[in-house]
Scaffold this motif. Structure first.
Motif, mmCIF file in Angstrom:
data_model
loop_
_atom_site.group_PDB
_atom_site.id
_atom_site.type_symbol
_atom_site.label_atom_id
_atom_site.label_comp_id
_atom_site.label_asym_id
_atom_site.label_seq_id
_atom_site.Cartn_x
_atom_site.Cartn_y
_atom_site.Cartn_z
ATOM 1 N N ALA A 72 11.597 46.349 -52.510
ATOM 2 C CA ALA A 72 13.036 46.903 -52.137
ATOM 3 C C ALA A 72 12.951 48.529 -51.663
ATOM 4 O O ALA A 72 13.680 48.939 -50.979
ATOM 5 N N ALA A 73 12.147 49.188 -52.493
ATOM 6 C CA ALA A 73 12.033 50.758 -51.988
ATOM 7 C C ALA A 73 11.435 50.900 -50.511
ATOM 8 O O ALA A 73 11.832 51.687 -49.604
ATOM 9 N N HIS A 119 14.595 49.183 -48.368
ATOM 10 C CA HIS A 119 15.629 50.051 -48.342
ATOM 11 C C HIS A 119 15.426 51.469 -47.823
ATOM 12 O O HIS A 119 16.257 52.028 -47.059
ATOM 13 N N GLY A 150 17.230 45.064 -57.562
ATOM 14 C CA GLY A 150 18.402 44.746 -56.729
ATOM 15 C C GLY A 150 19.622 45.135 -57.540
ATOM 16 O O GLY A 150 19.971 45.957 -58.013
ATOM 17 N N ASP A 165 10.398 45.750 -57.051
ATOM 18 C CA ASP A 165 11.101 46.865 -56.818
ATOM 19 C C ASP A 165 10.327 47.765 -55.642
ATOM 20 O O ASP A 165 10.737 48.525 -54.999
ATOM 21 N N ASN A 223 23.197 54.617 -51.699
ATOM 22 C CA ASN A 223 22.066 54.038 -51.908
ATOM 23 C C ASN A 223 22.342 52.441 -52.051
ATOM 24 O O ASN A 223 22.705 51.956 -53.020
ATOM 25 N N PRO A 224 21.461 51.532 -51.144
ATOM 26 C CA PRO A 224 21.759 50.354 -51.262
ATOM 27 C C PRO A 224 20.924 49.623 -52.578
ATOM 28 O O PRO A 224 21.390 48.621 -52.667
ATOM 29 N N ARG A 225 20.262 50.487 -53.111
ATOM 30 C CA ARG A 225 19.463 49.884 -54.383
ATOM 31 C C ARG A 225 20.456 50.193 -55.514
ATOM 32 O O ARG A 225 19.954 49.764 -56.852
ATOM 33 N N TYR A 226 21.772 51.009 -55.536
ATOM 34 C CA TYR A 226 22.308 51.121 -56.755
ATOM 35 C C TYR A 226 23.139 50.097 -57.325
ATOM 36 O O TYR A 226 23.767 49.081 -56.443
ATOM 37 N N PRO A 227 22.843 49.867 -58.415
ATOM 38 C CA PRO A 227 23.266 48.416 -59.086
ATOM 39 C C PRO A 227 24.637 48.008 -59.086
ATOM 40 O O PRO A 227 25.440 46.891 -58.822
ATOM 41 N N PHE A 255 21.394 58.322 -51.345
ATOM 42 C CA PHE A 255 19.834 58.620 -51.262
ATOM 43 C C PHE A 255 19.705 59.378 -49.853
ATOM 44 O O PHE A 255 20.565 59.497 -49.071
#
Lengths: 134, 108
Positions: free
Chosen positions: A127-128, A131, A96, A124, B67-71, B54
């Motif tokens: 989340a993959a 998203h 996250g 992880d 990318n929604p997962r980019y910190p 992405f």
């Protein structure tokens, strides 16, 4: 030392991780390979995603990995004796929006592997899926 | 505006476009900014390698999003929001309100 084509995914990852670490490239295994290791390969992943928080120069990685026979091909590193390949996704190592503070460490006969903990690994993958639908 | 920071005007354009419209493809972004397609493709590729954007495919088109997962996504979005404040209201409107319905067939 085992031959590379006889190593399991975990053993190979540990061998690579230790070799990188000896050469001052400190990284943590992430992604599907962690799930493979924790599930005894019931989920199979062929790519070893190593993440560094402070990225090393690509040239250095190429040089260090070439010492154990991995050659660069596009963004990946491949070896003629194994189907597994290495990638270095951009860091930082995070689940996250939060940094991963304490990676898990597993010792194999081929070396020491730093990887996501089982809990972080599940987060992880979730989340993959959430998203990216991956 | 962020060119000195990002090192490329086209990288700024790509980020701003994806932030404003949620998603986009290379030709659409290049057409909007009237710039070279290959330059936009190059920036999208670099941003994807950096995990900042992405992509997914729809037919033959590769569609990109932030990318929604980019910190650091929240921080990047805050920066882009601030950049938008410096755009004129017309520019901001056309960037954030794309025409979705196709023009009726035969209409001049």
């Amino acid at each position: 030392m085992k031959r590379m084509d006889e190593m399991s995914l975990g053993e190979l990852a540990a061998y690579i991780c230790t070799h990188l670490s000896k050469n001052d490239i400190h990284c943590v295994l992430s992604g599907g390979a962690c799930v493979s290791i924790y599930t005894d390969n019931r989920y199979e992943s062929l790519d070893l995603d190593f993440i560094e928080n402070m990225a090393s120069k690509r040239k250095k990685i190429v040089s260090v990995l070439s010492k154990i026979g991995f050659m660069e091909e596009n963004r990946y590193f491949i070896h003629p004796d194994t189907k597994y390949f290495i990638e270095f996704p951009a860091g930082p190592l995070a689940i996250g929006k939060e940094p991963v503070r304490e990676p898990n460490i597993i010792t194999f006969e081929t070396g020491e592997l730093r990887l996501l903990s089982p809990t972080d690994s599940v987060k992880d993958r979730l989340a993959a899926f959430y998203h990216w639908n991956d | 505006m962020l060119e000195p920071l990002l090192g490329s005007i086209n990288r700024e354009r790509v980020l701003l476009f994806l932030y404003s419209r949620d998603e986009g493809y290379a030709r659409e972004i290049a057409r909007y900014f009237k710039t070279d397609l290959s330059q936009i493709q190059k920036q999208l590729e670099r941003l994807e390698i950096g995990n900042i954007v992405f992509s997914k495919t729809s037919g033959k088109t590769r569609i990109y999003s932030l990318n929604p997962r980019y910190p650091f996504l929240n921080e990047v979005q805050a920066l882009l929001e601030k950049v938008l404040l410096f755009y004129s209201s017309d520019e901001r409107y056309t960037l954030t309100h794309p025409r979705k319905r196709p023009r009726r067939k035969g209409k001049p």
